[in-house]
Scaffold this motif. Structure first.
Motif, PDB file in Angstrom:
ATOM      1  N   GLN A   1       0.830  -1.193   0.000  1.00  0.00           N
ATOM      2  CA  GLN A   1       0.000   0.000   0.000  1.00  0.00           C
ATOM      3  C   GLN A   1       0.873   1.255   0.000  1.00  0.00           C
ATOM      4  O   GLN A   1       0.606   2.182  -0.742  1.00  0.00           O
ATOM      5  N   GLN A   2       1.887   1.296   0.830  1.00  0.00           N
ATOM      6  CA  GLN A   2       2.726   2.486   0.908  1.00  0.00           C
ATOM      7  C   GLN A   2       3.528   2.697  -0.366  1.00  0.00           C
ATOM      8  O   GLN A   2       3.798   3.830  -0.741  1.00  0.00           O
ATOM      9  N   ILE A   3       3.907   1.619  -1.030  1.00  0.00           N
ATOM     10  CA  ILE A   3       4.658   1.756  -2.277  1.00  0.00           C
ATOM     11  C   ILE A   3       3.789   2.393  -3.345  1.00  0.00           C
ATOM     12  O   ILE A   3       4.204   3.339  -4.013  1.00  0.00           O
ATOM     13  N   SER A   4       2.575   1.901  -3.500  1.00  0.00           N
ATOM     14  CA  SER A   4       1.712   2.404  -4.564  1.00  0.00           C
ATOM     15  C   SER A   4       1.152   3.790  -4.266  1.00  0.00           C
ATOM     16  O   SER A   4       0.688   4.470  -5.175  1.00  0.00           O
ATOM     17  N   SER A   5       1.198   4.239  -3.021  1.00  0.00           N
ATOM     18  CA  SER A   5       0.693   5.572  -2.703  1.00  0.00           C
ATOM     19  C   SER A   5       1.796   6.613  -2.563  1.00  0.00           C
ATOM     20  O   SER A   5       1.518   7.771  -2.269  1.00  0.00           O
ATOM     21  N   SER A   6       3.041   6.218  -2.782  1.00  0.00           N
ATOM     22  CA  SER A   6       4.165   7.161  -2.745  1.00  0.00           C
ATOM     23  C   SER A   6       4.426   7.708  -4.135  1.00  0.00           C
ATOM     24  O   SER A   6       4.096   7.076  -5.129  1.00  0.00           O
ATOM     25  N   LEU A   7       5.040   8.881  -4.195  1.00  0.00           N
ATOM     26  CA  LEU A   7       5.416   9.476  -5.478  1.00  0.00           C
ATOM     27  C   LEU A   7       6.921   9.675  -5.508  1.00  0.00           C
ATOM     28  O   LEU A   7       7.472  10.455  -4.735  1.00  0.00           O
ATOM     29  N   ASP A   8       7.583   8.940  -6.381  1.00  0.00           N
ATOM     30  CA  ASP A   8       9.024   9.075  -6.561  1.00  0.00           C
ATOM     31  C   ASP A   8       9.293  10.035  -7.713  1.00  0.00           C
ATOM     32  O   ASP A   8       8.519  10.110  -8.661  1.00  0.00           O
ATOM     33  N   TYR A   9      10.401  10.749  -7.643  1.00  0.00           N
ATOM     34  CA  TYR A   9      10.766  11.659  -8.726  1.00  0.00           C
ATOM     35  C   TYR A   9      12.269  11.632  -8.949  1.00  0.00           C
ATOM     36  O   TYR A   9      13.033  11.253  -8.068  1.00  0.00           O
ATOM     37  N   SER A  10      12.664  12.008 -10.157  1.00  0.00           N
ATOM     38  CA  SER A  10      14.081  12.027 -10.547  1.00  0.00           C
ATOM     39  C   SER A  10      14.756  10.686 -10.263  1.00  0.00           C
ATOM     40  O   SER A  10      15.829  10.636  -9.677  1.00  0.00           O
ATOM     41  N   VAL A  11      14.125   9.588 -10.710  1.00  0.00           N
ATOM     42  CA  VAL A  11      14.667   8.266 -10.411  1.00  0.00           C
ATOM     43  C   VAL A  11      15.044   7.461 -11.659  1.00  0.00           C
ATOM     44  O   VAL A  11      15.624   6.389 -11.531  1.00  0.00           O
ATOM     45  N   GLY A  26      17.071  11.786   0.196  1.00  0.00           N
ATOM     46  CA  GLY A  26      16.368  10.576  -0.202  1.00  0.00           C
ATOM     47  C   GLY A  26      14.872  10.730  -0.384  1.00  0.00           C
ATOM     48  O   GLY A  26      14.168   9.750  -0.610  1.00  0.00           O
ATOM     49  N   LEU A  27      14.371  11.962  -0.323  1.00  0.00           N
ATOM     50  CA  LEU A  27      12.929  12.174  -0.484  1.00  0.00           C
ATOM     51  C   LEU A  27      12.426  11.787  -1.868  1.00  0.00           C
ATOM     52  O   LEU A  27      11.239  11.550  -2.047  1.00  0.00           O
ATOM     53  N   ASN A  28      13.314  11.720  -2.836  1.00  0.00           N
ATOM     54  CA  ASN A  28      12.899  11.372  -4.202  1.00  0.00           C
ATOM     55  C   ASN A  28      12.584   9.890  -4.349  1.00  0.00           C
ATOM     56  O   ASN A  28      11.993   9.490  -5.342  1.00  0.00           O
ATOM     57  N   ALA A  29      12.931   9.071  -3.386  1.00  0.00           N
ATOM     58  CA  ALA A  29      12.692   7.625  -3.465  1.00  0.00           C
ATOM     59  C   ALA A  29      11.805   7.168  -2.309  1.00  0.00           C
ATOM     60  O   ALA A  29      12.145   6.251  -1.556  1.00  0.00           O
ATOM     61  N   GLN A  30      10.641   7.786  -2.170  1.00  0.00           N
ATOM     62  CA  GLN A  30       9.749   7.493  -1.057  1.00  0.00           C
ATOM     63  C   GLN A  30       9.236   6.058  -1.060  1.00  0.00           C
ATOM     64  O   GLN A  30       9.130   5.439  -0.010  1.00  0.00           O
TER      65      GLN A  30
END
Length: 85
Positions: A1-11, A26-30
């Motif tokens: 659930q937490q993986i699909s509701s997180s937003l990653d950027y610049s990855v 590390g906020l870009n890889a939530q």
């Protein structure tokens, strides 16, 4: 659930991922952080590609955005869309 509701950027680009991760703590890889919360953020860029492959193998959807600006815009859109009366 937490993986699909997180937003990653610049990855998507490994070099950009490493730089952005260092600048944002590390906020870009939530999604990866939520999957492995005890791993130090300095290691997240190195294991992100393997994490992506594991998610794909198991059909886990991840949300990604090209960069911090687009991620911010997407988050604000989400907040405003979900708070309309």
């Amino acid at each position: 659930q937490q993986i699909s509701s997180s937003l990653d950027y610049s990855v998507t680009n490994a070099k950009e991922r490493r730089i952005v991760s260092a600048l944002t703590g590390g906020l870009n890889a939530q999604a990866l952080h939520h999957a492995l919360p005890t791993i130090a953020q300095s290691h997240l860029p190195d294991i992100y590609d393997e994490f992506t492959q594991i998610c794909e193998k198991h059909g886990v959807m991840r949300a990604t955005s090209p960069n911090l600006i687009t991620a911010t815009a997407e988050c604000l859109d989400f907040v405003f869309d979900n708070n309309r009366m």
